[in-house]
Structure formats: C-alpha cells, structure tokens
Design a protein around this motif. Structure first.
Motif, PDB file in Angstrom:
ATOM      1  N   PHE A 126       0.825  -1.204   0.000  1.00 42.54           N
ATOM      2  CA  PHE A 126       0.000   0.000   0.000  1.00 42.54           C
ATOM      3  C   PHE A 126       0.864   1.260   0.000  1.00 42.54           C
TER       4      PHE A 126
ATOM      5  N   THR B 258      -2.399   3.298   6.054  1.00 47.60           N
ATOM      6  CA  THR B 258      -3.357   2.287   5.615  1.00 47.60           C
ATOM      7  C   THR B 258      -4.446   2.988   4.809  1.00 47.60           C
ATOM      8  N   PRO B 259      -5.176   2.257   3.979  1.00 45.20           N
ATOM      9  CA  PRO B 259      -6.238   2.906   3.203  1.00 45.20           C
ATOM     10  C   PRO B 259      -7.246   3.654   4.076  1.00 45.20           C
ATOM     11  N   GLN B 260      -7.659   3.052   5.194  1.00 41.72           N
ATOM     12  CA  GLN B 260      -8.636   3.699   6.058  1.00 41.72           C
ATOM     13  C   GLN B 260      -8.068   4.952   6.702  1.00 41.72           C
TER      14      GLN B 260
ATOM     15  N   TYR C 227      -7.752   7.683   4.101  1.00 40.62           N
ATOM     16  CA  TYR C 227      -9.107   8.112   3.742  1.00 40.62           C
ATOM     17  C   TYR C 227      -9.689   9.015   4.824  1.00 40.62           C
TER      18      TYR C 227
ATOM     19  N   CYS D 252      -8.121   5.065  -1.906  1.00 38.16           N
ATOM     20  CA  CYS D 252      -8.244   4.490  -0.556  1.00 38.16           C
ATOM     21  C   CYS D 252      -9.678   4.035  -0.289  1.00 38.16           C
TER      22      CYS D 252
ATOM     23  N   VAL E  65     -10.738   0.126   0.545  1.00 41.28           N
ATOM     24  CA  VAL E  65     -11.501  -0.243   1.747  1.00 41.28           C
ATOM     25  C   VAL E  65     -12.788  -0.973   1.370  1.00 41.28           C
TER      26      VAL E  65
ATOM     27  N   ASP F 203     -11.086  -5.028   0.776  1.00 43.49           N
ATOM     28  CA  ASP F 203     -10.758  -5.290   2.191  1.00 43.49           C
ATOM     29  C   ASP F 203      -9.444  -4.633   2.609  1.00 43.49           C
ATOM     30  N   SER F 204      -9.178  -3.454   2.056  1.00 44.71           N
ATOM     31  CA  SER F 204      -7.976  -2.660   2.369  1.00 44.71           C
ATOM     32  C   SER F 204      -6.676  -3.329   1.933  1.00 44.71           C
TER      33      SER F 204
END
Length: 211
Positions: free
Chosen positions: A30, A60-62, A65, A93, A97, A101-102
């Motif tokens: 990522f 992380t994507p979350q 975001y 992102c 998510v 699932d990220s």
C-alpha cells in the motif's frame, strides 16, 4: 542490437547491482502504491520527503481516507500536481476499503481500475511489490532503450513490448530497475556520461561523449 549484446549489458548491470529496487521508500504494497501515484511528474526524493511525514501518521487505506482530501494535501503539498493527486489517493483508498478489504490487489485489471493508477504505475506495483515480470516504461527507460538501441520504439507501449520480448528471461524481473538507475545517473537526458558508463562498448549510441 543482438541477443549477445543484450545479455552482456544486463549481466554487467546485475554484477554491479545484484538486488536493485526502487528509490521510493515504502514498507508495504500500500505504501508503495501511494508513493508511485504521488511520483508522477515528481522526483522520488520529493515523494520520500512527503511520505516520511505522512506514513507515520497514516499508512493504511482507512487512515489516509480518514484524513480527507484537505488533510492529505497538508502532507503532500510540496509535490507537483498535489491537488489532483490528493483527490485520486482519497478515491483510491475508498475503493481499497470498500472493494478489496484494504488490501492492494495483485492484478493489472484491478490496479488500473483505481483512480490515478495507469499502466506504468500498475507495472511498478506488480513488479516491485508482487514480484511479477513487468516493465514500467518511464522517461528514463524510454530514453535508455532508444539511445542504446536495446529496444528502440516510437512510444512507451512499443518500448515496453520490445523490452519484454528482447530482455533475456534471467534478467526480466529486475530489468526495469537497472534501466531506470542507468538513465537517472549515467545515461542522463542532456549529456550522457559515456566515459563513465560500464556498457559504453556495447551501446549503439552514435554521438558518445567523453564524460
């Protein structure tokens, strides 16, 4: 250029640098994906300066975001085209998510469906994060391929196809890193440093320099 010359060129690069990798700093697929999106028309050095501040806060994507577009801009505003890149990264992102699932997908089709991810970015991620034999043709690789005659072509797609066809299989996994590094530090755009080049005797560039 013939097979023997190409084999010798890549043999020399491998002997000099057996385990080449990207100069972008990352610790996960990522982080690499985001760094490559940010690196379009920007230097790796500039991207690394930004991500050194961003990733300790959000990697992380979350988490990215949750920063939102304006929050992300604060970290990447030193990078060219940061407004558009911030929009694309946040959209990417969100998709990671909600759809993956990220987890960064390891297929070209899924990667190229992400905002801000074109063929070159997908190739970098597939090769560097997932060990797939792909060829991400940037300005350095395009120049080196044409100037040396390793794989001359009129556009990036033509060069990519020729490189995949002409490079000996033993070298294909790491080839794009060797080509980029050669273009970045030796076979530079304005005046190649032919006198300091380890493949000068094999290169078919006609206007060689003394430097």
């Amino acid at each position: 250029m013939n097979k023997q010359k190409r084999y010798e060129i890549f043999s020399r690069w491998r002997d000099d640098n057996p385990h080449p990798t990207t100069e972008l700093e990352y610790s996960s697929p990522f982080e690499l994906l985001i760094a490559v999106i940010l690196s379009a028309q920007a230097t790796d050095v500039g991207v690394n300066k930004a991500t050194r501040k961003l990733y300790p806060v959000a990697n992380t994507p979350q988490a990215i975001y949750d920063l939102g577009v304006d929050g992300l801009k604060e970290y990447i505003k030193t990078i060219g085209l940061f407004n558009a890149k911030a929009e694309n990264v946040i959209k990417t992102c969100k998709m990671l998510v909600e759809l993956h699932d990220s987890v960064v997908p390891d297929t070209r089709e899924a990667l190229e469906a992400l905002p801000g991810v074109g063929r070159k970015t997908a190739n970098v991620v597939l090769n560097t994060a997932f060990g797939q034999p792909t060829m991400a043709v940037d300005t350095h690789i395009f120049r080196v391929s044409n100037r040396t005659k390793i794989a001359p072509g009129k556009n990036v797609n033509e060069v990519e196809q020729k490189l995949m066809r002409f490079i000996p299989k033993a070298f294909i996994l790491d080839a794009h890193h060797w080509l980029i590094l050669h273009g970045r530090y030796v076979c530079v755009a304005r005046k190649p440093k032919c006198g300091a080049c380890m493949i000068e005797d094999l290169c078919e560039f006609k206007d060689k320099t003394e430097i």
